[in-house]
Design a protein around this motif. Structure first.
Motif, short mmCIF file in Angstrom:
data_model
loop_
_atom_site.label_atom_id
_atom_site.label_comp_id
_atom_site.label_asym_id
_atom_site.label_seq_id
_atom_site.Cartn_x
_atom_site.Cartn_y
_atom_site.Cartn_z
N ILE A 155 2.95 0.48 -0.34
CA ILE A 155 4.33 -0.54 -0.28
C ILE A 155 3.53 -2.05 -0.10
O ILE A 155 2.82 -2.33 0.82
N ALA A 156 3.84 -2.67 -1.02
CA ALA A 156 3.59 -4.05 -1.08
C ALA A 156 5.05 -4.81 -0.87
O ALA A 156 5.94 -4.94 -1.66
N ILE A 182 1.01 -3.48 2.51
CA ILE A 182 0.62 -4.53 2.00
C ILE A 182 1.20 -6.00 2.46
O ILE A 182 2.30 -6.27 2.02
N ILE A 183 0.60 -6.85 3.25
CA ILE A 183 1.14 -7.98 3.76
C ILE A 183 0.49 -9.16 3.28
O ILE A 183 -0.77 -9.20 3.32
N SER A 184 1.21 -10.07 2.64
CA SER A 184 0.57 -10.99 1.82
C SER A 184 0.13 -12.09 2.69
O SER A 184 -0.70 -12.87 2.52
N GLY A 185 0.81 -12.40 4.06
CA GLY A 185 0.52 -13.46 5.18
C GLY A 185 -0.45 -12.78 6.20
O GLY A 185 -0.95 -11.73 5.98
N LEU A 253 7.95 -3.97 -3.31
CA LEU A 253 9.20 -4.49 -2.60
C LEU A 253 9.26 -5.84 -2.03
O LEU A 253 9.56 -6.21 -1.04
N PHE A 254 8.60 -6.79 -2.74
CA PHE A 254 8.64 -8.09 -2.67
C PHE A 254 9.38 -8.57 -3.72
O PHE A 254 9.54 -8.54 -4.77
N GLY A 255 10.30 -9.86 -3.19
CA GLY A 255 10.80 -10.59 -4.13
C GLY A 255 12.11 -10.24 -4.70
O GLY A 255 12.52 -8.85 -4.80
#
Length: 386
Positions: A155-156, A182-185, A253-255
């Motif tokens: 899961i992103a 997945i954690i962008s920060g 699941l981002f944006g």
């Protein structure tokens, strides 16, 4: 001459707003007519989508509730439901153009127009409506099948939807599936501006559930393999930190993308949000209003919807009756609730962190599906009286 209010969107904001006007303003404005426009015959209780994507957890009847029955109690001629969606607005002539689900185009004149068309997940995954009712149901069923069959899921996106989805799947399946977030920060829920103690509890709970966390990484490329020797295809996810993760299923699941493409560009800011004045009216107009995710006054969260509905219904009541002054909208106190299965959760109101047991008891047990029918039927708001 009848006064017509056209509401575009029958989601969290538009549906109860229509009920509010018919229940409280119609007795004062006898020639009032409310026209509700939506491509969906059913309301999608997508608050529970993070759990409903798991096969066998929630039924279609719990997740999708018919819209029209709740309006049957109002006087004949006071309400009309149009199955379709807006394609253009002409503010100078007070007309909104509609493309119906059957392809027929029509024009609706209005005295007041409300934009409540909401938003979608950027990837078009069915965590929000993805088209008609039938299209959303089909998309949900497809995703349920994919999640049920997958042994490994990446899961992103570590916002509320990504966190809750990872937690729900991990809580349901235990060690039968490998779940990676997945954690962008530097940490989960970074864009949500929650308290440090809140995101720390969230990450600790995810790890207790067996979710693998990869921080400071963004997805750069996706490669899907072919089905080989009867084995299901795999997805290779290349990350910005130089690593590659392979999984049976990848869920971006981002944006979000706002459903405002039909709105003239001069009413939108750089994010696609409608520019609203302090009364929730389109800046520069007298009779076009915005509510919910489409506007620029509040975060894109369901928790703020009650206050927005109560305010806009009062403002429209003033505008339609000609009595009183238009009041300014006061943004809600920041609230945040996140659950991961039925046993893990946390949240905050303002600068106060909530006890985990309180959040799991109020939200985590059933994600409010028991309140769906009275909400859709116009009998209650989420946390206030109708």
């Amino acid at each position: 001459m009848a006064k017509t209010v056209v509401i575009l969107g029958a989601g969290w904001a538009g549906l109860p707003l229509a009920h509010k006007l018919l229940k409280h303003t119609l007795p004062k404005v006898e020639d009032l007519k409310v026209i509700l426009v939506s491509p969906n015959t059913h309301f999608y209780w997508n608050l529970a989508a993070v759990r409903a994507v798991i096969p066998g957890t929630l039924t279609d009847d719990q997740m999708f509730l018919p819209i029209q029955p709740g309006f049957a109690r109002y006087p004949n001629g006071s309400f009309e439901f149009v199955l379709g969606k807006a394609s253009n607005i002409n503010p100078d002539s007070n007309i909104v153009e509609i493309t119906k689900n059957d392809g027929i185009k029509t024009s609706l004149p209005y005295d007041h127009l409300v934009i409540a068309t909401g938003s979608q997940i950027l990837s078009d995954l069915p965590f929000k409506p993805v088209g008609t009712h039938e299209e959303t149901v089909d998309a949900l069923h497809t995703l349920q099948k994919q999640i049920g069959e997958a042994k490994s899921i990446v899961i992103a996106g570590a916002g509320p939807t990504g966190v809750e989805t990872a937690g729900e799947i991990a809580a349901h399946y235990g060690d039968k599936k490998e779940i990676t977030l997945i954690i962008s920060g530097g940490h989960a829920l970074e864009a949500s501006n929650v308290l440090q103690s809140v995101w720390q509890i969230v990450e600790k709970d995810l790890q207790k559930l067996g979710v693998r966390l990869i921080r400071n990484a963004k997805v750069e490329d996706i490669q899907a393999s072919e089905k080989v020797n009867g084995h299901a295809p795999k997805t290779s996810i290349k990350l910005s930190n130089g690593t590659t993760v392979v999984a049976d299923l990848y869920l971006p699941l981002f944006g979000v993308k706002l459903n405002t493409t039909f709105v003239p560009s001069n009413f939108l800011d750089s994010t696609g949000s409608v520019i609203l004045d302090k009364t929730m009216r389109f800046q520069g107009t007298k009779n076009i209003w915005g509510i919910g995710d489409v506007g620029n006054l509040e975060p894109k969260q369901v928790v703020v919807i009650d206050g927005m509905i109560i305010h806009l219904s009062a403002v429209l009541n003033t505008a339609l009756t000609g009595q009183g002054e238009l009041k300014e909208y006061k943004p809600a106190k920041s609230m945040f609730f996140v659950t991961m299965g039925k046993k893990f959760g946390t949240g905050q109101i303002g600068g106060w962190r909530l006890w985990s047991w309180m959040v799991t008891y109020v939200k985590g047990r059933n994600l409010f599906v028991d309140t769906a029918k009275p909400y859709v039927d116009g009998k209650t708001l989420r946390h206030a009286a109708m």
